[in-house]
Design an enzyme around this catalytic site. Structure first.
Site, PDB file in Angstrom:
ATOM      1  CB  SER A 122      -0.921   0.587   1.420  1.00  0.00           C
ATOM      2  OG  SER A 122      -0.947   1.435   1.519  1.00  0.00           O
ATOM      3  CB  SER A 123       0.442   4.596  -1.819  1.00  0.00           C
ATOM      4  OG  SER A 123      -0.504   4.818  -1.174  1.00  0.00           O
ATOM      5  CB  CYS A 124      -0.383   3.777   3.491  1.00  0.00           C
ATOM      6  SG  CYS A 124      -0.270   1.919   3.987  1.00  0.00           S
ATOM      7  CE1 TYR A 151      -4.148  -3.054   4.976  1.00  0.00           C
ATOM      8  CE2 TYR A 151      -3.277  -0.984   4.109  1.00  0.00           C
ATOM      9  CZ  TYR A 151      -3.558  -1.937   4.470  1.00  0.00           C
ATOM     10  OH  TYR A 151      -3.641  -2.081   2.941  1.00  0.00           O
ATOM     11  CE  LYS A 155      -1.215  -4.735   3.181  1.00  0.00           C
ATOM     12  NZ  LYS A 155      -1.214  -5.827   2.521  1.00  0.00           N
ATOM     13  CG  HIS A 194     -10.598   3.474   1.184  1.00  0.00           C
ATOM     14  ND1 HIS A 194     -10.493   2.326   0.536  1.00  0.00           N
ATOM     15  CD2 HIS A 194      -9.781   4.031   1.464  1.00  0.00           C
ATOM     16  CE1 HIS A 194      -9.494   1.743   2.068  1.00  0.00           C
ATOM     17  NE2 HIS A 194      -8.256   2.435   2.164  1.00  0.00           N
TER      18      HIS A 194
END
Ligand code: GDP
Length: 327
Positions: A122-124, A151, A155, A194
């Protein structure tokens, strides 16, 4: 073979059309798009399990499944996901479920002889104040955004597991970092969703009920990049056949818009004519998370679906699936 930007690319790892492929998380937004895409490319030998049939947090069950089925390829799209509210409210669920699922699936795949595995991150995972656009090299260079750090940490552990397994066991695992995704099969439950599906639902219901305003969370100023999920699925297949290194790879469009601009776009698509108000009691989250996609572009992949078309298709899907939506 793949044609990208006029270039013919020969795969470095061709998957046979009859290869046994396990798509973990096939009922979710990403997993369902990966199944559609694999089938469109002629891969018919897919194996899937619903959550009820196989709980991926149970190590012994996952191990038995892999020993029995021996999938050659694995797309690991199973994850506990959610928007800013869900991430902020259920931090324990997000870190526990994601760590368990990844650990079990990657380990069992390696032990049962899987040829190649693709892990979706994920980009987070990138720092809250990473310089924009965010390159793969900014991983672990700063503090994470607090609303979804649980999260993100899970990841990051998944990425590191793939890298460690490649180093120690020579296991062919690659990791793809998608930007914010949307499309058919999304989650429209306002507590978990989202922003994009949440706004589709809010504007649609406001139009239906004749409400005079829609509340959008936060200031509307944060910027997000939105990738149509079928493009992500194409990128997943593309990287499975064209990439095998330990370094992570970003996948996005390279363009972002503010939440306020997104709200205007959704309002137009839905055809709502009331006003938009901002609920400043709700968090903004990270100010911006635009991915630097130069690496995947260099390998030869580019997105195909424009935002306007993707949004219209998603709204059409929402209208056509009112009875079966995840609310
Ligand atoms: P994020 O990308 O991890 O921050 O997750 P989201 O997609 O949930 O939120 C993105 C941005 O949209 C945040 O700034 C939210 O405050 C904002 N936003 C505005 N309205 C909504 C809404 O109705 N639902 C959600 N989930 N986010 C919203």
């Amino acid at each position: 073979m793949n044609f990208a930007a006029g270039k013919v690319i020969r795969p470095i790892h061709t998957m046979n059309k009859d290869a046994l492929i396990y798509v973990a998380g096939h009922r979710g937004l990403v997993g369902s798009a990966i199944c559609r895409t694999l089938q469109r490319h002629g891969f018919e030998n897919l194996i899937t399990r619903t959550h009820r049939e196989l709980d991926l947090t149970k190590q012994a069950d996952v191990s038995d499944f892999f020993q029995q089925e021996q999938p050659e390829y694995v797309f690991l799209a199973a994850a506990k996901v959610g928007g800013i509210h869900a991430n902020n409210t259920y931090p324990a669920d997000f870190i526990r479920d994601n760590l368990l699922v990844q650990l079990n699936v990657i380990d069992s795949a390696r032990r049962s002889g899987t040829k190649k595995l693709l892990f979706l991150g994920s980009s987070c995972i990138y720092p809250k104040y990473a310089s924009q656009p965010m390159a793969e090299s900014s991983l672990l260079t700063g503090e994470l955004e607090p609303t979804n750090e649980w999260y993100a940490v899970a990841k990051i552990a998944g990425i590191k597991q793939c890298q460690a397994y490649r180093r120690q066991y020579g296991f062919n695992a690659i990791s793809l970092m998608p930007t914010n995704l949307y499309g058919p099969g999304d989650n429209f439950d306002l507590d978990n969703a989202h922003v994009l599906p949440a706004l589709i639902r809010k504007f649609h219901e406001a139009k239906e009920s004749g409400a005079d305003k829609v509340m959008v969370w936060g200031t509307g100023k944060p910027k997000r990049e939105f990738l149509y999920v079928d493009d992500l699925a194409e990128a997943s297949l593309f990287l499975m056949e064209n990439y095998e290194e330990e370094e992570i790879v970003n996948v996005g469009t390279g363009e972002d818009i503010s939440i306020a601009e997104l709200a205007e776009n959704v309002k137009d698509i839905v055809g709502y004519d009331g006003t938009i108000e901002y609920d400043l009691t709700k968090p903004d989250g990270t100010p911006r998370k635009l991915l630097d996609t130069s690496k995947v572009n260099e390998i030869g992949w580019f997105p195909k679906c424009s935002f306007k078309i993707g949004l219209a298709q998603t709204y059409r899907w929402f209208l056509a699936n009112q009875g079966t939506l995840r609310f």
